[in-house]
Scaffold this motif. Structure first.
Motif, mmCIF file in Angstrom:
data_model
loop_
_atom_site.group_PDB
_atom_site.id
_atom_site.type_symbol
_atom_site.label_atom_id
_atom_site.label_comp_id
_atom_site.label_asym_id
_atom_site.label_seq_id
_atom_site.Cartn_x
_atom_site.Cartn_y
_atom_site.Cartn_z
ATOM 1 N N MET A 198 26.378 -4.472 43.655
ATOM 2 C CA MET A 198 24.976 -4.472 44.092
ATOM 3 C C MET A 198 24.919 -3.686 45.398
ATOM 4 O O MET A 198 24.900 -4.242 46.490
ATOM 5 C CB MET A 198 24.467 -5.897 44.268
ATOM 6 C CG MET A 198 22.982 -5.998 44.501
ATOM 7 S SD MET A 198 22.395 -7.715 44.421
ATOM 8 C CE MET A 198 22.036 -7.862 42.674
ATOM 9 N N THR A 199 24.907 -2.372 45.274
ATOM 10 C CA THR A 199 24.971 -1.480 46.431
ATOM 11 C C THR A 199 23.579 -1.206 46.996
ATOM 12 O O THR A 199 22.580 -1.770 46.547
ATOM 13 C CB THR A 199 25.634 -0.155 46.043
ATOM 14 O OG1 THR A 199 24.816 0.515 45.080
ATOM 15 C CG2 THR A 199 27.028 -0.391 45.459
ATOM 16 N N TRP A 200 23.538 -0.296 47.969
ATOM 17 C CA TRP A 200 22.274 0.020 48.643
ATOM 18 C C TRP A 200 21.215 0.516 47.671
ATOM 19 O O TRP A 200 20.016 0.362 47.936
ATOM 20 C CB TRP A 200 22.518 1.069 49.734
ATOM 21 C CG TRP A 200 22.907 2.430 49.219
ATOM 22 C CD1 TRP A 200 24.161 2.902 49.020
ATOM 23 C CD2 TRP A 200 22.011 3.476 48.810
ATOM 24 N NE1 TRP A 200 24.126 4.183 48.520
ATOM 25 C CE2 TRP A 200 22.808 4.568 48.383
ATOM 26 C CE3 TRP A 200 20.625 3.613 48.768
ATOM 27 C CZ2 TRP A 200 22.261 5.755 47.915
ATOM 28 C CZ3 TRP A 200 20.073 4.802 48.309
ATOM 29 C CH2 TRP A 200 20.885 5.854 47.888
ATOM 30 N N GLN A 201 21.626 1.106 46.541
ATOM 31 C CA GLN A 201 20.632 1.618 45.595
ATOM 32 C C GLN A 201 19.783 0.482 45.016
ATOM 33 O O GLN A 201 18.553 0.580 44.967
ATOM 34 C CB GLN A 201 21.324 2.385 44.470
ATOM 35 C CG GLN A 201 21.993 3.659 44.946
ATOM 36 C CD GLN A 201 22.465 4.542 43.810
ATOM 37 O OE1 GLN A 201 21.826 4.642 42.766
ATOM 38 N NE2 GLN A 201 23.596 5.204 44.007
ATOM 39 N N PHE A 202 20.442 -0.585 44.572
ATOM 40 C CA PHE A 202 19.669 -1.720 44.059
ATOM 41 C C PHE A 202 18.854 -2.365 45.164
ATOM 42 O O PHE A 202 17.692 -2.732 44.964
ATOM 43 C CB PHE A 202 20.579 -2.777 43.432
ATOM 44 C CG PHE A 202 19.803 -4.013 43.036
ATOM 45 C CD1 PHE A 202 19.083 -4.046 41.855
ATOM 46 C CD2 PHE A 202 19.742 -5.115 43.884
ATOM 47 C CE1 PHE A 202 18.325 -5.154 41.510
ATOM 48 C CE2 PHE A 202 18.986 -6.229 43.551
ATOM 49 C CZ PHE A 202 18.282 -6.245 42.352
ATOM 50 N N ILE A 203 19.466 -2.531 46.343
ATOM 51 C CA ILE A 203 18.765 -3.182 47.453
ATOM 52 C C ILE A 203 17.481 -2.430 47.798
ATOM 53 O O ILE A 203 16.422 -3.036 48.001
ATOM 54 C CB ILE A 203 19.688 -3.287 48.681
ATOM 55 C CG1 ILE A 203 20.884 -4.199 48.357
ATOM 56 C CG2 ILE A 203 18.933 -3.816 49.889
ATOM 57 C CD1 ILE A 203 21.968 -4.181 49.423
ATOM 58 N N LEU A 204 17.555 -1.101 47.843
ATOM 59 C CA LEU A 204 16.364 -0.294 48.124
ATOM 60 C C LEU A 204 15.310 -0.482 47.041
ATOM 61 O O LEU A 204 14.121 -0.701 47.337
ATOM 62 C CB LEU A 204 16.746 1.177 48.228
ATOM 63 C CG LEU A 204 15.590 2.164 48.411
ATOM 64 C CD1 LEU A 204 14.864 1.915 49.725
ATOM 65 C CD2 LEU A 204 16.087 3.603 48.346
ATOM 66 N N ALA A 205 15.727 -0.410 45.783
ATOM 67 C CA ALA A 205 14.784 -0.559 44.670
ATOM 68 C C ALA A 205 14.132 -1.931 44.690
ATOM 69 O O ALA A 205 12.926 -2.070 44.459
ATOM 70 C CB ALA A 205 15.508 -0.330 43.340
ATOM 71 N N TYR A 206 14.931 -2.956 44.968
ATOM 72 C CA TYR A 206 14.410 -4.320 45.026
ATOM 73 C C TYR A 206 13.440 -4.483 46.192
ATOM 74 O O TYR A 206 12.350 -5.051 46.042
ATOM 75 C CB TYR A 206 15.567 -5.320 45.163
ATOM 76 C CG TYR A 206 15.106 -6.753 45.275
ATOM 77 C CD1 TYR A 206 15.033 -7.566 44.143
ATOM 78 C CD2 TYR A 206 14.729 -7.303 46.508
ATOM 79 C CE1 TYR A 206 14.607 -8.886 44.244
ATOM 80 C CE2 TYR A 206 14.295 -8.617 46.606
ATOM 81 C CZ TYR A 206 14.244 -9.408 45.474
ATOM 82 O OH TYR A 206 13.807 -10.705 45.578
#
Length: 365
Positions: A198-206
């Motif tokens: 669960m990297t920065w990509q998911f965190i940003l999208a979430y």
């Protein structure tokens, strides 16, 4: 922030102070909850149990007509299905994360239970998506594609429309942006449950999706639960808790929901209250002493400025589409199922998170 929130005039300093208090309080509360078993047990078992007794008592008393309960802030302002669902879903998530973190019993050591974080996060997102679609239907029944005003059970005027549909779809995509469902680890010091994929990509999208959700459906709260509450776990993940974002998110969400359920006036009707820009002629939408907006207002599309709602909804779905597209691309290149396997193992974020994991469970799928 001027495009999103009405922060100006005599109350602006209080709005900024309130945000700083909320952000700092959440960061500190998360550290108390994550660092020791006693802190976690108190925050997510003892405190919710006591609050449950309180919620049941005031609801029973309110139905019997007791004035003190009928006028209780929780009953008047926060008795809708969503707030309770979110509070308990987040709390159940925190307890499950502690089971995995401390490897309590056979459940905490079971491989199949490692998919629990995906399941509970997915449920939390679906709760929000259902609320988004509810607002879209009610708003569009009144004003068609341009949206319309409707009065929520919490006493707040919401302007529902196509932006809710777009954001609801973004939420559904966001569920599928969670990869490596079984890639769950306990940190060496047992302070954190880690999900390295669960990297920065998911965190940003979430974060973009969830901000828009709160902006559309919790307008009196979004300055706090849509900005401070989202940034607190992201801040911790960025600087000292790599890989622990989802645990931090659940911890801060559950604790904030408890606070908001008992002290709704902080957000709803105080010097800290901050309205989004959807409310034109903001003085018309001022909340009363009971924290509710006037239900007798006669409103039309001219009383709304949904520009920011639409812009952020488009941004939310765009970011989530980009992330899921990258996940599909990486999965094809690596010839892996992105849900059974970890597909970000070659990234810096993943490696930093895995370095924190206990040696006994470091096998990368």
């Amino acid at each position: 922030m001027g495009m999103l929130f009405q922060i100006y005039g005599d109350t602006s300093i209080w709005q900024l102070v309130g945000w700083c208090l909320a952000f700092t309080g959440l960061v500190v509360a998360n550290e108390i909850a994550r660092r020791t078993k006693i802190g976690g047990i108190f925050c997510f078992i003892v405190l919710p149990s006591a609050l449950t007794v309180y919620f049941i008592a005031i609801n029973i008393a309110a139905k019997s007509g007791a004035e003190w309960a009928v006028n209780n802030p929780t009953i008047v302002q926060m008795n809708g299905w969503f707030h309770y669902a979110k509070l308990y879903a987040a709390t159940v998530g925190c307890i499950g994360f502690m089971i995995l973190k401390y490897q309590w019993g056979s459940l905490g050591k079971s491989h199949w239970f490692k998919a629990y974080p995906f399941l509970i996060v997915g449920i939390n997102i679906l709760i929000a998506v259902a609320s988004d679609f509810e607002s879209a239907v009610k708003g569009m029944q009144i004003g068609g594609m341009q949206g319309g005003w409707w009065y929520s059970s919490e006493g707040v005027w919401l302007y529902g429309g196509w932006w809710n549909i777009l954001n609801g779809i973004a939420g559904l995509i966001n569920i599928m942006c969670m990869t490596g469902w079984w890639g769950i680890y306990s940190s060496k010091d047992q302070k954190d449950m880690l999900w390295p994929d669960m990297t920065w990509q998911f965190i940003l999208a979430y974060d973009v999706w969830n901000f828009e959700y709160t902006y559309l459906n919790l307008p009196l709260h979004t300055w706090y639960c849509g900005v401070a509450l989202l940034l607190a776990p992201t801040f911790a993940n960025l600087f000292w808790n790599k890989g622990g974002w989802i645990q931090n998110r659940a911890n801060t969400l559950a604790l904030w929901c408890m606070f908001a359920q008992v002290v709704p006036g902080f957000q709803n009707h105080s010097r800290f209250t901050t309205l989004p820009t959807v409310y034109k002629a903001a003085e018309r939408f001022a909340t009363g002493a009971d924290g509710r907006m006037n239900p007798d207002l006669v409103l039309s599309a001219s009383d709304a400025n949904p520009t920011a709602q639409g812009v952020v909804a488009i941004l939310a779905i765009a970011v989530n589409v980009l992330v899921i597209t990258n996940i599909i691309k990486r999965a094809k290149e690596q010839k892996k199922n992105p849900y059974k396997n970890e597909i970000f193992a070659d990234t810096k974020d993943f490696k930093l998170a895995l370095e924190r994991a206990a040696a006994a469970n470091k096998e990368v799928a």
